[in-house]
Motif scaffolding. Sequence first.
Motif, PDB file in Angstrom:
ATOM      1  N   ASN A  77       0.829  -1.204   0.000  1.00  0.00           N
ATOM      2  CA  ASN A  77       0.000   0.000   0.000  1.00  0.00           C
ATOM      3  C   ASN A  77       0.863   1.253   0.000  1.00  0.00           C
ATOM      4  O   ASN A  77       2.016   1.234   0.420  1.00  0.00           O
ATOM      5  CB  ASN A  77      -0.927   0.019   1.217  1.00  0.00           C
ATOM      6  CG  ASN A  77      -2.012  -1.038   1.122  1.00  0.00           C
ATOM      7  OD1 ASN A  77      -2.257  -1.597   0.053  1.00  0.00           O
ATOM      8  ND2 ASN A  77      -2.661  -1.322   2.231  1.00  0.00           N
ATOM      9  N   LEU A 132       2.496   4.322   1.268  1.00  0.00           N
ATOM     10  CA  LEU A 132       2.834   4.805   2.608  1.00  0.00           C
ATOM     11  C   LEU A 132       2.829   6.332   2.631  1.00  0.00           C
ATOM     12  O   LEU A 132       3.386   6.970   1.743  1.00  0.00           O
ATOM     13  CB  LEU A 132       4.208   4.274   3.027  1.00  0.00           C
ATOM     14  CG  LEU A 132       4.407   2.757   2.906  1.00  0.00           C
ATOM     15  CD1 LEU A 132       5.799   2.367   3.370  1.00  0.00           C
ATOM     16  CD2 LEU A 132       3.341   1.996   3.690  1.00  0.00           C
ATOM     17  N   ASP A 174      -0.865   4.457   5.977  1.00  0.00           N
ATOM     18  CA  ASP A 174      -0.965   4.347   4.522  1.00  0.00           C
ATOM     19  C   ASP A 174      -2.254   4.963   3.989  1.00  0.00           C
ATOM     20  O   ASP A 174      -3.069   5.501   4.738  1.00  0.00           O
ATOM     21  CB  ASP A 174      -0.795   2.892   4.062  1.00  0.00           C
ATOM     22  CG  ASP A 174      -2.029   2.017   4.318  1.00  0.00           C
ATOM     23  OD1 ASP A 174      -3.103   2.550   4.660  1.00  0.00           O
ATOM     24  OD2 ASP A 174      -1.923   0.788   4.168  1.00  0.00           O
TER      25      ASP A 174
END
Length: 339
Positions: free
Chosen positions: A206, A208, A229
């Motif tokens: 994902n 960040l 995230d």
Amino acid sequence: ALESIDFKNALEQFQNLVEKMIVQKTKESSGLYTKDGDEIDYDKFCSTTRTLFGPAVKDQNIQAFFRKIMTNPDERPEWPEIFGCFTGERDGMSSPSKENMVLLISEKQQITHSVVKRKDVIKGIVKVPHLHLTITASQRGVLTVFNKQCRICMIYVKMDTAWITGCDYLPNLKYVVAVTESTIILWDYISKESKSDGFVIKPMKNCLLCVCTVTMADNLAKDTILIGDYKGYVYLLTITSDDFIMKQSKTGKVSQFKVMDSESFDIPKRKLHDDWVGKIKYFPALKRFGSCSTDSTNSFVLDDIKRLEDQLPVKEFSVPKGVNAFTYCGKAKVIVTGG
């Protein structure tokens, strides 16, 4: 020739999609936007992009491209970035501007980042009082450490399409930690070793957005960090000095950093918000961490880091349109939030 025409048509549709997103974001910022069936969110942007270009685009590049538009629609990314390609800095090096400066108010001295390129901005400033250090991170990859004499230790991180989104200091390992949209960078700013400037933990699935250090004095051989995230998850990552030896990837180095495989780490995570995590901070005096989001339901969370490893309820509260910033005052014993 037919493939060339198909790509040209797909590119034109993609650029129209980007234009609509910019108009939508501009109206949202001015409070003039009304949600309707034509709203372009991340899921719609992702599915449309994949329909146009197929498997030629990667998740991390779609995430990075979308976030760049959402955070700064006036500086739209170039279309090759959706394929993971940078066109380079057309403007080259430029004279110092207000966006490229760090101002140390207490010392009444202005320091200019001479290597920060045009269209770059400072994304994080961290003060390390006991070492008299100030750490900065620019969006496009300049990490800098200033000491109290204003002497500079600096590194330029050779970036892909991902931007640096935050930084902090690891007091026990004595590293600078920075996060990009797809990696975690650990910079050994003290070492004079020319073969490596530190480590990079990748891949991170994902996008960040922010990072902070959990300040604990119980072990001098490890540091713990919290990361937020774009999907509302908060991660808990502990790094030890042994990890630098034991968890290096066999693929070798990427750029100037040695690679550590993210899958070799135990990284608990928990979804605390329904939107991007805008900021995360650990308060040693409270032994609690705080995280905020523009999510109107789970706007601010304040709890023990143990909650990231279990499913017990967390202490949270809601604010219309969410929370963008917060801080804690130890003297007044209050937490202040800003929306």
